[in-house]
Design a protein around this motif. Structure first.
Motif, PDB file in Angstrom:
ATOM      1  N   SER A   1     -21.639  15.671   9.711  1.00 24.28           N
ATOM      2  CA  SER A   1     -20.827  16.601  10.587  1.00 24.28           C
ATOM      3  C   SER A   1     -20.711  16.546  12.194  1.00 24.28           C
ATOM      4  O   SER A   1     -19.918  16.822  12.676  1.00 24.28           O
ATOM      5  N   ILE A   2     -21.808  16.144  12.737  1.00 23.69           N
ATOM      6  CA  ILE A   2     -21.867  16.118  14.220  1.00 23.69           C
ATOM      7  C   ILE A   2     -22.421  14.802  14.529  1.00 23.69           C
ATOM      8  O   ILE A   2     -22.143  14.433  15.822  1.00 23.69           O
ATOM      9  N   ALA A   3     -22.416  13.564  13.642  1.00 20.00           N
ATOM     10  CA  ALA A   3     -22.769  12.326  14.160  1.00 20.00           C
ATOM     11  C   ALA A   3     -21.855  11.305  13.728  1.00 20.00           C
ATOM     12  O   ALA A   3     -21.332  11.438  12.500  1.00 20.00           O
ATOM     13  N   ASP A   4     -21.367  10.241  14.683  1.00 21.41           N
ATOM     14  CA  ASP A   4     -20.664   9.321  14.153  1.00 21.41           C
ATOM     15  C   ASP A   4     -21.544   8.220  13.370  1.00 21.41           C
ATOM     16  O   ASP A   4     -21.075   7.633  12.368  1.00 21.41           O
ATOM     17  N   GLU A   5     -22.768   8.082  13.748  1.00 19.97           N
ATOM     18  CA  GLU A   5     -23.697   7.072  12.954  1.00 19.97           C
ATOM     19  C   GLU A   5     -25.081   7.736  12.885  1.00 19.97           C
ATOM     20  O   GLU A   5     -25.753   8.524  13.707  1.00 19.97           O
ATOM     21  N   VAL A   6     -25.672   7.775  11.798  1.00 17.69           N
ATOM     22  CA  VAL A   6     -27.075   8.124  11.422  1.00 17.69           C
ATOM     23  C   VAL A   6     -28.053   7.258  11.025  1.00 17.69           C
ATOM     24  O   VAL A   6     -27.545   6.325  10.191  1.00 17.69           O
ATOM     25  N   THR A   7     -29.144   6.899  11.667  1.00 17.23           N
ATOM     26  CA  THR A   7     -30.189   5.924  11.396  1.00 17.23           C
ATOM     27  C   THR A   7     -31.179   6.709  10.998  1.00 17.23           C
ATOM     28  O   THR A   7     -31.889   7.501  11.728  1.00 17.23           O
ATOM     29  N   VAL A   8     -32.221   6.246  10.022  1.00 13.02           N
ATOM     30  CA  VAL A   8     -33.169   6.717   9.545  1.00 13.02           C
ATOM     31  C   VAL A   8     -34.214   5.561   9.754  1.00 13.02           C
ATOM     32  O   VAL A   8     -34.114   4.560   8.955  1.00 13.02           O
ATOM     33  N   THR A   9     -35.381   5.596  10.285  1.00 21.15           N
ATOM     34  CA  THR A   9     -36.268   4.551  10.486  1.00 21.15           C
ATOM     35  C   THR A   9     -37.746   5.365   9.812  1.00 21.15           C
ATOM     36  O   THR A   9     -38.186   6.594  10.290  1.00 21.15           O
ATOM     37  N   THR A  10     -38.130   4.739   8.695  1.00 25.08           N
ATOM     38  CA  THR A  10     -39.156   5.355   7.926  1.00 25.08           C
ATOM     39  C   THR A  10     -40.314   4.536   7.354  1.00 25.08           C
ATOM     40  O   THR A  10     -39.924   3.307   7.113  1.00 25.08           O
ATOM     41  N   THR A  11     -41.531   5.075   7.371  1.00 24.21           N
ATOM     42  CA  THR A  11     -42.680   4.329   6.682  1.00 24.21           C
ATOM     43  C   THR A  11     -43.250   5.461   5.816  1.00 24.21           C
ATOM     44  O   THR A  11     -43.774   6.511   6.159  1.00 24.21           O
TER      45      THR A  11
ATOM     46  N   ARG B   1     -47.351   5.990   1.219  1.00 26.03           N
ATOM     47  CA  ARG B   1     -47.630   5.268  -0.111  1.00 26.03           C
ATOM     48  C   ARG B   1     -47.594   3.808   0.132  1.00 26.03           C
ATOM     49  O   ARG B   1     -48.336   2.907  -0.298  1.00 26.03           O
ATOM     50  N   GLU B   2     -46.847   3.104   1.373  1.00 30.96           N
ATOM     51  CA  GLU B   2     -46.846   1.862   1.749  1.00 30.96           C
ATOM     52  C   GLU B   2     -47.015   1.718   3.359  1.00 30.96           C
ATOM     53  O   GLU B   2     -46.020   1.381   3.851  1.00 30.96           O
ATOM     54  N   PRO B   3     -47.918   2.095   3.948  1.00 30.56           N
ATOM     55  CA  PRO B   3     -47.992   2.207   5.164  1.00 30.56           C
ATOM     56  C   PRO B   3     -47.916   1.011   5.945  1.00 30.56           C
ATOM     57  O   PRO B   3     -47.659   1.061   7.349  1.00 30.56           O
ATOM     58  N   ARG B   4     -47.773  -0.350   5.098  1.00 37.76           N
ATOM     59  CA  ARG B   4     -47.653  -1.487   6.120  1.00 37.76           C
ATOM     60  C   ARG B   4     -46.092  -2.054   6.032  1.00 37.76           C
ATOM     61  O   ARG B   4     -45.816  -2.943   6.688  1.00 37.76           O
ATOM     62  N   LEU B   5     -45.159  -1.000   5.413  1.00 39.27           N
ATOM     63  CA  LEU B   5     -43.785  -1.274   5.322  1.00 39.27           C
ATOM     64  C   LEU B   5     -43.122  -0.373   6.060  1.00 39.27           C
ATOM     65  O   LEU B   5     -43.277   0.791   6.178  1.00 39.27           O
ATOM     66  N   GLY B   6     -41.832  -0.931   6.642  1.00 35.19           N
ATOM     67  CA  GLY B   6     -41.074  -0.187   7.326  1.00 35.19           C
ATOM     68  C   GLY B   6     -39.555  -0.206   6.949  1.00 35.19           C
ATOM     69  O   GLY B   6     -39.369  -1.577   6.559  1.00 35.19           O
ATOM     70  N   HIS B   7     -38.699   0.591   6.821  1.00 33.74           N
ATOM     71  CA  HIS B   7     -37.375   0.537   6.594  1.00 33.74           C
ATOM     72  C   HIS B   7     -36.348   1.383   7.333  1.00 33.74           C
ATOM     73  O   HIS B   7     -36.757   2.381   8.068  1.00 33.74           O
ATOM     74  N   ARG B   8     -35.220   0.915   7.508  1.00 38.33           N
ATOM     75  CA  ARG B   8     -34.362   1.405   8.464  1.00 38.33           C
ATOM     76  C   ARG B   8     -32.854   1.686   7.619  1.00 38.33           C
ATOM     77  O   ARG B   8     -32.501   0.585   6.782  1.00 38.33           O
ATOM     78  N   TYR B   9     -32.527   2.924   7.422  1.00 35.95           N
ATOM     79  CA  TYR B   9     -31.225   3.112   6.832  1.00 35.95           C
ATOM     80  C   TYR B   9     -30.156   3.456   7.847  1.00 35.95           C
ATOM     81  O   TYR B   9     -30.382   4.045   9.052  1.00 35.95           O
ATOM     82  N   ARG B  10     -29.163   2.879   7.720  1.00 33.31           N
ATOM     83  CA  ARG B  10     -27.829   2.987   8.812  1.00 33.31           C
ATOM     84  C   ARG B  10     -26.545   3.608   7.876  1.00 33.31           C
ATOM     85  O   ARG B  10     -26.460   2.748   7.097  1.00 33.31           O
ATOM     86  N   SER B  11     -25.956   4.300   8.470  1.00 32.13           N
ATOM     87  CA  SER B  11     -24.558   4.592   8.104  1.00 32.13           C
ATOM     88  C   SER B  11     -23.593   5.275   8.906  1.00 32.13           C
ATOM     89  O   SER B  11     -24.200   6.211   9.803  1.00 32.13           O
TER      90      SER B  11
END
Length: 634
Positions: A130-140, A143-153
């Protein structure tokens, strides 16, 4: 189909699945579910809080230092919410972050019974769009401390997930590329103000930018260990939280066993209120997060001077979590808050007399009405609350003492002859036209067994204006009525104090009410039920007599006037005209409409004086224009 026959079942092959326009649904939920875009900040901070709670539940022995930090970058027009919570695995991103209506938090609370988890509907993340054109989520994930993932929409309808280097420690950063119309949110002062209110009860510290002090650093008094100056701690919280008014005193809301789990704080605001003004200010928190910022309906209607904060785990939020379902828990909490206010006022009157005097001075008008709504409050306030009178604010007890055991109250607004009469009586007169004064004093008189004199009512007038010792002959009364009374006025011979006052014109308040309710616009202004009751009350009067002109037969001037009339003295008509002019002039000073012609009355005074001076015997010296004009001959 015969009577009693059942309808044919719908064939299974005719059943269809409702189609969902995902793009339209996401737009509705993201843009129209919440009343203000600021709610997006609340939802994202709440998600960060729940991520910490989840991590403590799943890894209670781990090295975990909870914190939430919100940063703004005005140049890039971004806001980022960072937490050191549980993080997300890639399957969890698909199952929970990117699935509308599915929330890990709700599932975890159902499994564990943990009431610190806030989320309920699996919709909060959508508010970001409702307030953002784009949302990015970077997370680790922890349970898997050696892996990272990025969600973008962009827009929430489509998204991508890609692998990225793991974060230095588990947790999540949600970054919002703000829409142009919401760029003002990329300001740290704005974030401090908004989050300071949304997050004040969260147990996890929330920081803005590189601040070393969290926005929720204020001590929450109902969560502190007992001991010390509890009232001082309550006042500090009320002062920090109150938006518009300083608190005069503060008192707690305690849970009631088997009834409500609500806890919190209420305070009396140092803000002017009068009668119907409503400054109720109540914020409701659900498991530590602001749910309803304006929940004034939980407070009784008479408590227009109360502010406060309560939190509860039993209240049911709406899907937007900006309001509450009006269910049984809501109704129970309303009663509990009413009881807390009454108990708090009793405590203040008993333990903090200085604060109690300030409350009575500041909110006397509201408290008059409040006393009529609750028997406990009337018992507390009956002898303390100030009542507006012709001599300033006085308690009902002081009114009673000054009135020789009787409480006098005027039904009108005063002025003119009424004001003269009140002053001549030399007793304070309560202002019955003010909010709640008359019903309060009626109840007080019943409670204390004292006499109530309602000036302007038929009964009250009978007490003030006594019958004459001997009735006037019909001819004399008819002459006086023609000489003194105007249209709509009824002459009433009487005796009253002080004897120097020749006559008093008293409006008929029932006739005034009848005229108001029969006005063409009355149906639009007055509720129909109240209008029916008022019309039934005024049915006994025809409204022809708008005022009564009480003539004081104990007054020497009136007795002389009657003697002159009986003897046929030519000056009797002139003297009567002078009294009539006096009546019109005084009536013009009142708040109600006057029937007489003021200009004619003023002219009449001059005419009467001229006529009376014309009868002065000849040979008396002229009145000099100035002291220097006196001659030796004079």
């Amino acid at each position: 189909m015969s009577e009693g026959a059942q309808p044919e079942p719908t064939p299974v092959e005719d059943l269809r699945t409702t189609e969902v326009d995902l793009g339209g649904l996401v737009n509705v939920l993201a843009t129209h579910l919440y009343s203000t875009p600021l709610v997006a900040l609340r939802e994202l901070v709440q998600n960060a809080h729940d991520s910490h709670t989840r991590r403590l539940l799943e890894d209670p022995e781990g090295d975990h230092r909870p914190l939430i930090r919100v940063r703004a970058d005005a140049a890039r027009r971004t806001v980022a919410i960072e937490d050191t919570g549980a993080g997300l695995t890639e399957p969890e991103i698909h199952s929970y972050l990117a699935t509308v209506g599915t929330g890990y938090t709700r599932m975890l609370r159902e499994l564990t019974g943990n009431q610190e988890l806030i989320g309920a509907f699996g919709l909060g993340f959508l508010s970001a769009f409702s307030i953002a054109d784009e949302v990015t989520v970077t997370t680790t994930s922890h349970r898997e401390p050696r892996l990272g993932h990025r969600y973008r929409s962009r827009g929430g309808e489509q998204y991508r997930v890609e692998p990225v280097p793991a974060r230095p420690r588990p947790g999540t950063v949600v970054e919002l590329a703000l829409k142009a119309e919401h760029s003002h949110l990329a300001d740290e002062d704005t974030l401090r103000e908004v989050l300071g209110r949304y997050c004040v009860l969260l147990p996890i510290p929330v920081y803005v930018g590189e601040d070393e002090q969290p926005v929720n650093s204020v001590e929450v008094p109902w969560r502190q260990a007992l001991g010390g100056d509890q009232h001082a701690a309550r006042m500090r919280f009320a002062t920090a939280f109150g938006r518009r008014f300083e608190p005069l005193t503060a008192f707690p809301v305690h849970p009631v066993d088997g009834v409500t789990d609500a806890v919190g704080l209420l305070w009396v605001q140092d803000g002017g209120t009068y009668g119907s003004s409503d400054n109720r200010d109540l914020a409701v928190y659900l498991r530590g997060m602001l749910l309803a910022e304006d929940a004034r309906d939980l407070l009784p209607g008479w408590a227009g001077f109360i502010g406060g904060v309560v939190e509860s785990g039993r209240l049911t939020p709406t899907a937007s979590r900006e309001d509450l379902q009006r269910d049984e828990h809501y109704r129970v909490l309303r009663k509990a808050l009413t009881d807390a206010i009454v108990d708090g006022l009793y405590e203040t009157a008993r333990l903090r007399p200085a604060a109690w005097r300030r409350i009575l001075t500041r909110h006397g008008q509201d408290l008059l009405g409040a006393a009529l709504c609750d028997e406990r409050l009337f018992t507390l306030l009956a002898d303390d609350v100030p009542v507006p009178t012709s001599q300033g604010d006085l308690t009902a007890g002081a009114l009673r003492a000054a009135g020789g055991g009787a409480v006098h109250v005027a039904l009108g607004t005063g002025g003119g002859f009424e004001e003269m009469l009140y002053r001549a009586m030399q007793v304070p007169i309560a202002r019955g036209d003010r909010y709640a004064v008359l019903p309060f004093l009626r109840r007080y008189a019943r409670l204390r067994g004292c006499r109530l004199v309602e000036l302007g009512s038929e009964q009250g007038n009978r007490e003030l204006f006594r019958d004459p010792e001997r009735p006037l002959p019909e001819g004399e009364e008819a002459w006086l009525a023609a000489a003194l009374a105007d249209r709509g006025e009824q002459l009433v011979p009487a005796r009253f104090d002080p004897p120097g006052l020749p006559l008093v014109l008293v409006p008929d308040r029932e006739a005034e009410l009848k005229a108001r309710i029969e006005d063409d616009q009355a149906d639009a202004r007055i509720p129909s039920a109240a209008l029916r009751l008022a019309r039934a009350f005024t049915a006994r009067t025809d409204g022809e007599v708008k005022a009564r002109l009480y003539l004081n037969l104990a007054c020497p001037a009136v007795r002389d006037l009657l003697a002159a009339y009986r003897s046929g003295h030519t000056g009797s008509a002139t003297a009567a005209g002078l009294l009539r002019s006096l009546k019109v002039i005084m009536a013009a000073a009142s708040s109600g409409p006057a029937e007489g012609d003021l200009t004619a009355a003023l002219t009449g005074v001059g005419t009467a004086v001229s006529a009376l001076t014309a009868a002065v015997p000849a040979g008396l010296p002229d009145v000099p224009d100035s002291p220097g004009a006196l001659s030796d001959e004079a």
